[in-house]
Design an enzyme around this catalytic site. Structure first.
Site, PDB file in Angstrom:
ATOM      1  CD  GLU A  42      -2.326   1.470   2.719  1.00  0.00           C
ATOM      2  OE1 GLU A  42      -3.377   2.114   2.829  1.00  0.00           O
ATOM      3  OE2 GLU A  42      -1.702   1.018   3.678  1.00  0.00           O
ATOM      4  CD  GLU A  68      -6.593   1.460   4.488  1.00  0.00           C
ATOM      5  OE1 GLU A  68      -5.588   1.512   5.238  1.00  0.00           O
ATOM      6  OE2 GLU A  68      -6.523   1.149   3.290  1.00  0.00           O
TER       7      GLU A  68
END
Length: 244
Positions: A42, A68
């Site tokens: 990411e 997240e």
């Protein structure tokens, strides 16, 4: 979509996916399948999400939930929903047993004031798929430090993530027919964490018009009764405008 790297994210966000995996019978039969994507890289450029975006399975995806974590305590907050599709925000408001979030966070995040991106940017903006972006954020100072360990996880936070993920996935799967091709910017906010309200631009405009009428009426009555001076009112209005 959940992260396979970083202990904190793997445990906190993957907990929601495991909750879904443990209850496959809760997903409506007319939904063909649900993918659990363990993305990586990411912070190097969202390469994991980019890879799945180009996979053939992506052509069948109708909606997504991105989990997240920049912390491992407290409630997972919904801070993005879209793009421009009120269907996903209404699904969260309708189904999540422990809702937490506000469109204000979405406005700040999407304004560019916070220069961070999540997999939401890949799936929603590049692929054009409606979805939700939520994150745990408390205890964020431990993120990417030696305190980022499993023994710092809060089981109540994991339960909230799991319960919300399962309930919202069920609702999305059962209401795919509500997807509208027309973009609709949705206002949403929780009410003390007990429930969530979500409404479209027409309702937002009506509420704003009602508030304006009430404000003008109240100011007019105060001026007639001489309970406020015009100069003081002008200064207060100017101060409010400058503060924005």
């Amino acid at each position: 979509n959940v992260h396979r790297r970083e202990l904190e994210k793997l445990a906190a966000s993957f907990g929601g996916a495991l909750r879904l995996e443990d209850n496959p019978s809760d997903i409506p039969e007319r939904m063909a399948w649900a993918d659990i994507v363990l993305s990586g890289a990411e912070e190097q450029g969202l390469f994991g999400a980019e890879g799945f975006r180009q996979h053939r399975w992506m052509r069948s995806v109708r909606a997504f939930i991105n989990l997240e974590a920049s912390g491992c305590l407290g409630k997972s907050i919904l801070f993005q929903a879209g793009p421009g599709n009120g269907w996903v925000a209404r699904a969260y408001a309708r189904a999540a047993p422990w809702p937490w979030g506000s469109a204000v966070g979405q406005d700040i995040f999407q304004s560019g004031a916070i220069r961070l991106r999540t997999e939401y940017a890949v799936y929603a903006r590049k692929a054009g798929i409606p979805g939700l972006d939520s994150a745990l954020y408390r205890d964020g100072y431990a993120y990417h430090t030696d305190r980022d360990r499993a023994d710092h996880l809060d089981w109540g936070s994991l339960q909230q993530v799991g319960d919300n993920t399962l309930a919202v996935a069920r609702d999305l799967a059962g209401n795919l027919g509500e997807i509208s091709p027309a973009p609709e910017r949705t206002t949403f906010f929780d009410v003390l964490g007990v429930g969530m309200i979500a409404y479209g631009p027409t309702t937002a405009l009506l509420l704003a018009a009602c508030a304006l009428v009430l404000a003008i009426t109240a100011i007019g009555r105060l001026l007639r009764r001489r309970r406020v001076r015009p100069t003081a009112l002008f200064r207060a209005t100017l101060l409010v405008l400058v503060s924005f």
